[in-house]
Design a protein around this motif. Structure first.
Motif, mmCIF file in Angstrom:
data_model
loop_
_atom_site.group_PDB
_atom_site.id
_atom_site.type_symbol
_atom_site.label_atom_id
_atom_site.label_comp_id
_atom_site.label_asym_id
_atom_site.label_seq_id
_atom_site.Cartn_x
_atom_site.Cartn_y
_atom_site.Cartn_z
ATOM 1 N N UNK A 211 -22.427 -8.909 -37.997
ATOM 2 C CA UNK A 211 -23.304 -8.779 -39.208
ATOM 3 C C UNK A 211 -22.938 -9.423 -40.374
ATOM 4 N N UNK A 212 -21.728 -9.184 -40.808
ATOM 5 C CA UNK A 212 -21.072 -9.553 -42.294
ATOM 6 C C UNK A 212 -20.420 -10.787 -42.010
ATOM 7 N N UNK A 213 -20.111 -11.461 -40.750
ATOM 8 C CA UNK A 213 -19.184 -12.510 -40.787
ATOM 9 C C UNK A 213 -17.671 -12.459 -41.045
ATOM 10 N N UNK A 214 -17.359 -11.173 -40.604
ATOM 11 C CA UNK A 214 -15.981 -10.977 -40.773
ATOM 12 C C UNK A 214 -15.414 -11.532 -39.602
ATOM 13 N N UNK A 215 -13.961 -11.596 -39.686
ATOM 14 C CA UNK A 215 -12.962 -11.949 -38.688
ATOM 15 C C UNK A 215 -11.941 -10.940 -38.040
ATOM 16 N N UNK A 216 -11.872 -10.731 -36.809
ATOM 17 C CA UNK A 216 -10.821 -9.746 -36.428
ATOM 18 C C UNK A 216 -9.590 -10.611 -36.045
ATOM 19 N N UNK A 217 -8.668 -10.443 -36.793
ATOM 20 C CA UNK A 217 -7.369 -11.112 -36.570
ATOM 21 C C UNK A 217 -6.559 -10.531 -35.637
ATOM 22 N N UNK A 218 -6.532 -9.089 -35.296
ATOM 23 C CA UNK A 218 -5.900 -8.554 -34.184
ATOM 24 C C UNK A 218 -6.335 -7.218 -33.903
ATOM 25 N N UNK A 219 -6.126 -6.514 -32.924
ATOM 26 C CA UNK A 219 -6.382 -5.194 -32.619
ATOM 27 C C UNK A 219 -5.182 -4.413 -32.400
ATOM 28 N N UNK A 220 -5.140 -3.192 -32.849
ATOM 29 C CA UNK A 220 -3.774 -2.471 -32.643
ATOM 30 C C UNK A 220 -3.830 -2.021 -31.319
ATOM 31 N N UNK A 221 -4.810 -1.598 -30.596
ATOM 32 C CA UNK A 221 -4.778 -1.153 -28.998
ATOM 33 C C UNK A 221 -4.462 -2.758 -28.326
ATOM 34 N N UNK A 222 -3.437 -2.647 -27.355
ATOM 35 C CA UNK A 222 -3.303 -3.750 -26.499
ATOM 36 C C UNK A 222 -4.381 -4.191 -25.850
ATOM 37 N N UNK A 223 -5.019 -3.336 -25.108
ATOM 38 C CA UNK A 223 -6.406 -3.319 -24.609
ATOM 39 C C UNK A 223 -6.985 -2.084 -24.753
ATOM 40 N N UNK A 224 -8.547 -2.318 -24.735
ATOM 41 C CA UNK A 224 -9.382 -1.115 -25.228
ATOM 42 C C UNK A 224 -8.921 0.202 -24.448
ATOM 43 N N UNK A 225 -8.870 1.140 -25.471
ATOM 44 C CA UNK A 225 -8.534 2.563 -24.592
ATOM 45 C C UNK A 225 -7.131 2.797 -24.566
ATOM 46 N N UNK A 226 -6.296 1.790 -24.819
ATOM 47 C CA UNK A 226 -4.877 2.029 -24.369
ATOM 48 C C UNK A 226 -4.299 2.208 -25.846
ATOM 49 N N UNK A 227 -3.553 3.332 -26.176
ATOM 50 C CA UNK A 227 -2.636 3.365 -27.476
ATOM 51 C C UNK A 227 -2.052 2.265 -27.785
ATOM 52 N N UNK A 228 -1.794 1.878 -28.907
ATOM 53 C CA UNK A 228 -0.795 0.971 -29.321
ATOM 54 C C UNK A 228 0.644 1.143 -28.791
#
Ligand code: ZN
Length: 301
Positions: A211-228
């Motif tokens: 919606x806002x045109x942001x950019x996700x540079x990284x995700x702390x979870x290595x895979x969805x639902x898997x803790x960092x």
């Protein structure tokens, strides 16, 4: 005397079973944003129970007895769908046995069925983590989606409670008029956020990002639902270095240790977002949720 007895007994029956015109529609909402929307459109005509609060992770809650009791009296189950609640909602539905709220009935409303979903995947396997093959279910942080779902919800309430259809229609109209004005304001206000780089914990921000045109540079979870993990965080640290990332977004229910670690190493601030209604003390309504979300995103500028 006998006659009086019958009159009193008759009154008792009347009081015990209020006529449908006075009975509220019981809405079982899976999360606070849908509970809030139900109150906007249903007003005094609905009784809303939210299965979770903002400090709970709606992916994972326990199908506890109080939820089962709420489900048993529900006239409408109003959730996100797209597998978001798959760990607990089917259990409640099955156990409650309520014929009015089974899938494909008018008492079953899954918000994500009505919006264009992001990240729909065709080939999914378990190695990819806890992903949602029907697309990203976290649809509520795009206010256009809220507007779309409001229409569907009003339609449903009109079917469930025909006697009050005109009121739902009126509530919907005043909500949509106000909401359209707010969206225009938010979009003008957020123009400067376009291209802003962020780090997120879980991929729950996709619709806000779009919606806002942001950019996700990284995700702390290595895979969805898997803790960092430590090794993944080292990779994230490399990914963010020299990239002008402005914030690490964390929801109220997410563990902040990984975010704090990254923040220490990178000097990128951790921003505690409300994520849903009630997620901080200012985000007490749907409109306040978006006000707060934008305010916090802009804070770093
Ligand atoms: Zn998710």
């Amino acid at each position: 005397m006998r006659r009086l007895f019958f009159i009193i007994a008759g009154l008792g029956v009347l009081l015990a079973s209020p006529s449908p015109a006075f009975a509220k529609v019981n809405v079982f909402a899976c999360s606070p944003e849908w509970a809030a929307l139900s109150e906007e459109i249903g007003g005094d005509l609905v009784e809303v129970k939210s299965a979770t609060n903002a400090r709970q992770d709606v992916h994972h809650i326990r199908a506890k007895p109080s939820l089962l009791a709420a489900m048993r009296k529900a006239d409408l189950v109003f959730c996100t769908g797209a597998s978001l609640e798959i760990g607990w909602l089917p259990i409640l539905i099955k156990k409650s046995g309520g014929p009015n709220v089974q899938p494909e009935t008018i008492g079953w409303l899954m918000a994500s069925d009505y919006v264009q979903k992001l990240e729909v995947m065709s080939n999914v396997d378990r190695s990819m983590g806890h992903i949602h093959p029907e697309g990203n279910p976290h649809i509520h942080l795009d206010p256009h989606n809220i507007a779309t779902v409001a229409d569907v919800l009003a339609e449903r309430l009109m079917l469930l409670d025909e006697a009050n259809a005109a009121t739902y229609q009126q509530n919907l109209k005043s909500f949509q008029d106000r909401w359209a004005g707010l969206i225009a304001q938010w979009e003008a206000d957020a123009a400067s956020l376009k291209g802003r780089k962020i780090v997120v914990y879980h991929n729950a921000w996709a619709y806000l990002v779009e919606w806002l045109g942001l950019e996700v540079t990284a995700t702390l979870e290595p895979k969805p639902g898997i803790p960092p993990t430590a090794s993944h965080l080292e990779t994230v640290l490399k990914q963010v270095q020299g990239k002008d990332v402005q914030a690490i977004l964390v929801s109220p229910y997410e563990d902040e240790d990984a975010a704090e670690w990254l923040s220490d190493k990178s000097n990128i601030p951790v921003v505690h977002m409300p994520f849903t209604v009630g997620g901080n003390d200012k985000a007490g309504s749907l409109s306040a949720l978006f006000d707060e979300t934008l305010r916090l995103l802009k804070q770093g500028s």
